[in-house]
Structure formats: C-alpha cells, structure tokens
Design an enzyme around this catalytic site. Structure first.
Site, PDB file in Angstrom:
ATOM      1  N   MET A 178      -3.314  -3.228  -0.425  1.00  0.00           N
ATOM      2  CA  MET A 178      -2.519  -2.350  -1.200  1.00  0.00           C
ATOM      3  C   MET A 178      -1.342  -3.651  -1.711  1.00  0.00           C
ATOM      4  SD  MET A 178      -4.520  -0.830  -2.537  1.00  0.00           S
ATOM      5  CE  MET A 178      -3.483  -0.537  -4.475  1.00  0.00           C
ATOM      6  N   CYS A 179      -0.774  -4.082  -1.707  1.00  0.00           N
ATOM      7  CA  CYS A 179       0.177  -5.945  -1.714  1.00  0.00           C
ATOM      8  C   CYS A 179       0.824  -5.629  -0.506  1.00  0.00           C
ATOM      9  CB  CYS A 179       0.782  -4.620  -2.883  1.00  0.00           C
ATOM     10  SG  CYS A 179       0.485  -3.797  -4.129  1.00  0.00           S
TER      11      CYS A 179
END
Length: 354
Positions: free
Chosen positions: A1-2
């Site tokens: 997620m990033c």
C-alpha cells in the site's frame, strides 16, 4: 500500500535518495522487498523538497507510475535539497482525483504521506468529521482516506501540537473509529521527521545518504517486551526514515510496530504508541482515546533494548506481468534492475480488501 521516504541532512540531489540507490523508490514502485500489502505502486508518485531560505516546500506529483516519467528523472538529477519527502502509491480503491491523491500532501511548512488504508472507508470515520472545521473539509486535496488522515493531523499541527504527538493522536483516533486500519504516517517540516508504524514496515538509517556502509548503528536484540521509551543517538548529521531500505547498508534499523519515530539530524527517538484514555479526565475530542507517545524531541536517555540492524533479504519476484521480460535500465537509476517495470498492470495488483 505505498512506499515512502523522508530525509534530513547535508545537501544532496533528489536522485541520490529516490532514483540512484539499488532499491530506490523507483525500484520499489514495481518490486518492493518489504511491503506487506499490495505488490505494485503504480497509481501515482510525488516528492516534496525544501529550498534554502524558503520554509514552504515545493512539490512535484503525478498520477502515473514513477518509472514512466522521464521529466522526473531529469529533475531528480539536478535539484538539490537538505530535506525531502517522497512517495509511490498503490491506491486502495480507484478514484478520479489524479495527482491530487498522490503524496506528499502539503500545508504551510509540512509535507505528509500515508502508507496504508482506513478500514471501511468512508463510513467508519464519519464520527470524526465533526472534529474538523468545514473549511478543512472543503480544502481537502482529494476524496481519499489519505487526504482525510492528513486533514486530521493538520488540524493538530495548526493548533500548535508537536509533529510526533500530532501523528500519534491521529493514529489513536483513527484506530478507535476504524479498528484494523493500517496507519503508517510520515511527516516533516524540513527540520524534524515524525513517523508511525501501524501495520506495515518502517526503517531508519543515520549517517550520510550515500558513500559506503559506514559504522553500524548500536542496537540490541529484539525482546518480547518493549521498553517504554527507545532512543538512539545518530551519527553523521543525517537521517533517513523509509518504508524499507533503499540499499543493503548495515546501518538500517527496523522500527517495531505501533511506534512513533521522531528524528532530527542529531538524533532518532522511538516511543511506543499506546491506546489509553486520559486518567481522570473526559474523553478526547476524537472518540475518547488519547496517545501516550509524547513526541518529545530527540535526546539522550536511559539505555533500552534495541534490535540489531540487518541487511534486507534478496528481492522477491513481483507478481505483476512483465517481471520476466528483458531487464532495461530503470528510468533515472543508472543501473539494470532485477525485474523490469511492468508494461501492463493486471487488475489483481490491487488488494481485494482494505
């Protein structure tokens, strides 16, 4: 997620940190080594940096993958700074906000990034909307969870709350409203870095940004019981806080989960974040829980157990299509990666649930 990264130290080119290392953010956009959720960070990227004499940072953000932007590779080669925050994004849900949804978010002297997701967004955090002024909601740069998390933290910063305490209180409030959220937050004002671990990986490194391994950071073994306050003095006058190491330098130290990191060029301080209602007082404005992490500035203190730094394991093969194609030089890196950036993204690169 990033994946995200913040730096404070001597003046360096942006590329020294974001494009040139063997496992830079460019590489992490298609082949992260430590990411626990998601596989490809191709839904936007950004960098914010500080220029001498100007407290308000500049930002460069785009909605596409970082490897597909030749202009950024050129910019990263020549722009120099003593402080920056960069991020590559894997969106939890599709959206129409484009580059406005890409970190870093900004406000005054601050740059901010969120690695994670708010569970059951947006309904779960509806009770927190009332803690924000209408102007703050209308000024949100995007309609995603990261922009809302930033609005909550920014309210505290503008009220004079220190960087670390602002993040810790924001994490506690969000976890009370949406348990199970992943809330690795990263914040800087150009002089201090604050970060939280809450569901994903985070590392820090002291000393020069590049130029050899240097001395290892002092650390001890992991123990089942964390001390109430963990501190380590930096050496070298520079610090990097990142989702994962961008090289195999032994100075990288992993941060335990549910920890607040507060760092300056002179020191790094780690403090556990705890859920605990304020004793003898009314509930806090964000749902009753308060953060006990103080966010105090770095400084010497009593010895406490540390874990030993270790080099990351060999890179794992990515699951996105295109990983087994010929291996070109990644844009702006100057080296041939183990896996080429994916040419076509499969719908399966997103998570099936927050």
């Amino acid at each position: 997620m990033c994946r995200h990264l913040a730096y404070l130290g001597d003046e360096v080119s942006i590329g020294t940190l974001l494009t040139q290392p063997a496992h830079s953010l460019v590489r992490q956009s298609w082949e992260p080594r430590r990411q626990r959720h998601g596989t490809v960070n191709a839904d936007g990227f950004g960098v914010g940096w500080y220029a001498a004499g100007d407290p308000v940072p500049a930002r460069y953000r785009r909605s596409g993958p970082i490897w597909a932007d030749p202009s950024f590779a050129d910019l990263a080669r020549v722009v120099r700074t003593t402080a920056l925050l960069g991020a590559v994004r894997d969106a939890t849900e599709p959206g129409a906000d484009g580059e406005a949804a890409a970190a870093p978010f900004g406000g005054g002297p601050w740059l901010f990034s969120h690695n994670g997701s708010v569970r059951d967004w947006p309904g779960s955090v509806a009770p927190l909307v009332g803690t924000l002024e209408p102007e703050a909601l209308l000024a949100m740069e995007a309609r995603n969870d990261a922009a809302f998390v930033w609005a909550l933290a920014l309210r505290r910063l503008r009220a004079g709350t220190p960087l670390g305490q602002s993040l810790a209180e924001t994490v506690v409030a969000l976890d009370a409203a949406a348990p199970g959220s992943r809330l690795n937050l990263l914040l800087t004002d150009g002089a201090t870095i604050a970060a939280t671990t809450w569901g994903d990986s985070l590392w820090y490194r002291t000393g020069p940004a590049s130029g050899g391994a240097g001395p290892a950071s002092p650390a001890g073994e992991r123990s089942g019981q964390r001390a109430p306050d963990l501190r380590e003095l930096a050496s070298g006058g520079a610090v990097v806080v990142a989702s994962e190491p961008y090289d195999d330098d032994p100075r990288w130290v992993e941060v335990p989960d549910r920890t607040l990191v507060t760092a300056t060029r002179s020191g790094v301080r780690l403090t556990p974040i705890e859920h605990r209602a304020a004793p003898g007082g009314p509930p806090g404005p964000d749902g009753g829980a308060r953060a006990t992490a103080s966010g105090a500035p770095p400084g010497p203190g009593p010895d406490a157990p540390h874990r030993s730094p270790s080099a990351p394991p060999p890179p794992a093969r990515p699951t996105a299509r295109g990983a087994d194609r010929p291996q070109p030089v990644a844009p702006g890196t100057g080296h041939a990666p183990h896996a080429a950036p994916p040419q076509h993204l499969s719908p399966q690169h997103k998570e099936s649930s927050p």
